[in-house]
Design a protein around this motif. Structure first.
Motif, PDB file in Angstrom:
ATOM      1  N   GLU A 269      10.354  11.199 -31.572  1.00 28.77           N
ATOM      2  CA  GLU A 269       8.911  11.335 -31.373  1.00 28.77           C
ATOM      3  C   GLU A 269       8.359  10.112 -30.684  1.00 28.77           C
ATOM      4  O   GLU A 269       8.695   8.972 -31.016  1.00 28.77           O
ATOM      5  N   VAL A 270       7.468  10.340 -29.731  1.00 31.91           N
ATOM      6  CA  VAL A 270       6.817   9.275 -28.978  1.00 31.91           C
ATOM      7  C   VAL A 270       5.615   8.755 -29.760  1.00 31.91           C
ATOM      8  O   VAL A 270       4.808   9.535 -30.275  1.00 31.91           O
ATOM      9  N   GLY A 271       5.494   7.452 -29.851  1.00 30.86           N
ATOM     10  CA  GLY A 271       4.339   6.814 -30.475  1.00 30.86           C
ATOM     11  C   GLY A 271       4.037   5.498 -29.781  1.00 30.86           C
ATOM     12  O   GLY A 271       4.834   4.987 -28.996  1.00 30.86           O
ATOM     13  N   GLU A 272       2.857   4.928 -30.066  1.00 26.83           N
ATOM     14  CA  GLU A 272       2.452   3.644 -29.484  1.00 26.83           C
ATOM     15  C   GLU A 272       2.579   3.658 -27.959  1.00 26.83           C
ATOM     16  O   GLU A 272       2.981   2.667 -27.341  1.00 26.83           O
ATOM     17  N   LEU A 273       2.205   4.764 -27.342  1.00 24.54           N
ATOM     18  CA  LEU A 273       2.368   4.916 -25.903  1.00 24.54           C
ATOM     19  C   LEU A 273       1.468   3.936 -25.153  1.00 24.54           C
ATOM     20  O   LEU A 273       0.290   3.779 -25.488  1.00 24.54           O
TER      21      LEU A 273
END
Length: 302
Positions: free
Chosen positions: A42-46
């Motif tokens: 999962e992508v976070g802090e983009l």
């Protein structure tokens, strides 16, 4: 994991030895994902400090990427191109970029054994034991951008209601709108889950040299309802000519957006996006960078 070659640490993908390091980086990432049993992350802090390339046009906080996509993202971060993000998988793996081409791989102790043996050739792997991260003590926006929020936006009694959707950190991570009672429903349908929404009613938009030392956003004139052309100035600007020479004639201090903020919930109604209030530390992240090694060729510093 970091480059063995000092030239790669200095020049990243401009260095002669980059190809060998990138090959080893891909090999190690594949082995770590296999060892931790992680297929999707999962992508976070983009963080987006330049427009997303077409292949990443749909990338958002909360996006799920497969192994191949995750590897491509990590190699891009190590190369200094971005986009930058934190990748997490099932509580068994976390990947973050470091400085000078390095990559941090957080895995449970049971999965770490033997992984340092992968550090051969162009790559160096070092193993460190780290404590769990302390509880986040930042003031996080907890309000949801729900029906009540949008009703309040529609019923604002000012002449102009501006809304900023921040969907990623960085100078290209936001959209701006002039919201009216007529277009509010359409705009509500376009904002993305986990975005931070902040509202200002009848803000002062005059050109003001006093704002040059602050984080601000510039707009073209005249404004019309709907999505607005803009440019962010994280860290401010040296003089007004830097703003006006690009055709912008309106300015808004970012911190004025901090009073009325909410987070777009996921489709199940749960707020999972974690944001500090708009303008609270955001410009520092844009200006100084918390993603290592970025040379940000052609864009603002992250």
């Amino acid at each position: 994991m970091s480059p063995r070659d000092e030239g790669v640490r200095d020049d990243l993908d401009d260095a002669e030895g980059w190809s060998a390091y990138a090959t080893d980086l891909r090999r190690v990432l594949g082995a770590v994902m296999a060892a931790t049993g992680v297929d999707g992350l999962e992508v976070g802090e983009l963080l987006v400090s330049r427009p997303l390339p077409e292949r990443y046009a749909g990338l958002r906080n909360g996006s799920e990427v497969n192994r191949a996509e995750a590897v491509d993202l990590v190699v891009g971060m190590a190369a200094g191109r971005g986009p930058y993000c934190r990748l997490t998988g099932a509580g068994r793996l976390r990947i973050e970029s470091g400085w000078d081409g390095s990559v941090h791989l957080y895995v449970p102790p049971g999965a770490a054994g033997g992984l340092t043996d992968l550090g051969t050739g162009a790559a160096v792997l070092e193993r460190r034991v780290v404590a769990p991260e302390p509880a986040d003590e930042r003031a996080i926006v907890e309000a949801a951008a729900d029906d009540e929020f949008w009703a309040a936006v529609r019923q604002s009694d000012g002449e102009m209601t501006l809304l900023c959707e921040r969907w990623a950190y960085g100078s290209h991570g936001c959209r701006w709108f002039w919201v009216t009672s007529e277009n509010a429903a359409d705009i509500a349908g376009t904002v993305r889950p986990r975005s931070l929404l902040c509202v200002a009613v009848d803000p002062d938009l005059r050109l003001d040299p006093g704002l040059l030392d602050d984080d601000f956003t510039a707009f073209t004139s005249p404004l019309v309802p709907g999505e607005l052309a803009h440019r962010t100035f994280p860290g401010g600007a040296d003089d007004l000519a830097e703003v006006t020479d690009e055709g912008f004639s309106l300015m808004l201090r970012d911190s004025v957006m901090a009073d009325r903020c909410a987070v777009v919930p996921d489709p199940d109604g749960t707020v999972r996006g974690r944001w500090e209030a708009f303008g609270d530390g955001d410009g520092d992240r844009d200006r100084d960078g918390d993603r290592g090694g970025d040379r940000d060729r052609g864009g603002d510093s992250p």
